[in-house]
Design an enzyme around this catalytic site. Sequence first.
Site, short mmCIF file in Angstrom:
data_model
loop_
_atom_site.label_atom_id
_atom_site.label_comp_id
_atom_site.label_asym_id
_atom_site.label_seq_id
_atom_site.Cartn_x
_atom_site.Cartn_y
_atom_site.Cartn_z
N ASP A 1 45.73 25.67 44.62
CA ASP A 1 45.75 26.47 45.85
C ASP A 1 44.39 26.53 46.54
O ASP A 1 44.27 27.09 47.62
CB ASP A 1 46.20 27.90 45.53
N ARG B 1 49.23 20.40 53.53
CA ARG B 1 47.82 20.82 53.58
C ARG B 1 46.84 19.67 53.75
O ARG B 1 45.73 19.87 54.26
CB ARG B 1 47.47 21.65 52.33
#
Length: 437
Positions: A317, A348
């Site tokens: 993360d 991402r």
Amino acid sequence: MLENYTVYSTKNLSGEISVPGDKSISHRSLILLSISTGKAKVENFLESDDCKATCNILQKLGVKIYKDSNYAYTVEGVGLNGLKAPKENLDCENSGTSMRLLSGLLSAQIFPSFLVGDNSLHKRPMDRIAIPLIKMGAVIKLSDKNTAPIKISPSKKIISIEYNMEIDSAQVKSAIILLALYALGKSKITEKQKTRDHTENILKYLGVDITKKENTLIINPPKKLVSKDITVPGDISSAMFFIVAGLITKESKIKIKNVGLNPTRIGGIEILKMMGANIEIIYKEKKGPEEVGDIIASSSNLKGIIIPKEYIANAIDEFPIILIAAACASGKTTLVNAKELRFKESDRLLAMSKGLKNCKIKNNLRDDGIEIFGGKIHGGNIDSYDDHRIAMAFSIAGIVSEGSMKILNTKNISTSFPNFYDLMSNLGIKCEKKIES
Ligand code: S3P
């Protein structure tokens, strides 16, 4: 209407802060105490949209969960077989953790469930949980694209499994563990890389016979889980934004207190240390299921590195903010073997590549990673792609940018870190909110 934030460059950050409770541990504390026997408290619970979604679902399943005071909740466990049929769809909103973990638990129930979420969650892959759960006897139907909504029907029999994980995912592992609690016989799960083990730690804390031998986990189905109070440590994934803020600004020193330091979560710290980060960790006495300590981050001269493959799962993360650190480092940083980043709340890799280009940071996007050439970050308009961690990462970049940084669509930050901008302001960082069309 969009909620946008503009961040202005700021030097000399110093102070002590606490970040809110860990998201993964907050979800798991509520889920596991709901199926325990007896009453227990969860302290320092993360009151974010994602964790509230899990709480609402458990309440719809007949569990009594009360708020005692800010961040403190009491859960009246209903036991392993005490959940009740919900009267409506179960809305996981934006939360992959809620959807994947609860699918494991609901596959063992004698009633049907229908799990839904927001547009972004409905785009994320769910076959990764459906495949092992179906092998165990679960009756699950996904959309044609292998995504939510997830329809779960009662199963005739849940059998144990010996499963070799194909991808590194704590959500998939936890879904299997939750169903394995109800299986006939012991289950075994083997991981390629160890992922966060909060589910295992809390189960052990609540008296379940769950053992680990290197990368293999053995789950012995318990007769019951015994309720016990849990204090949730601060979320290291939230702390990372302020750690990097301390590293990349001149004459700065930031202390973040009572952060969870589970070894399967500190890959991001290891990566930053390899880059030359000045980070000190002060471990505290372990009281609950997890390690806790304080972290001090001071101004550093970061250098580019090749990120070791074995750190990726334990930093999964943290990449949006690690890539901002890479943009501030001298030389090139290379990330490969990180295709999983394309399946998070946004893609991402793409979101970071585009955002960094807007900030005049040269980078090459690859199928499974990115190469970043450190340089001077320039301000600009950055799309968060409705992803909390992209929004927060570029907000931190704004602290060192030449010209102000405007982050578009920041509302999603409330899924994991509702007081993020308050903490920025407390540290003296100038940021302005605007609601715009
Ligand atoms: C989580 C596991 C990770 C992580 C997510 C939370 C969890 O997802 O990215 O934010 O609580 O188990 P994956 O299991 O998809 O890697």
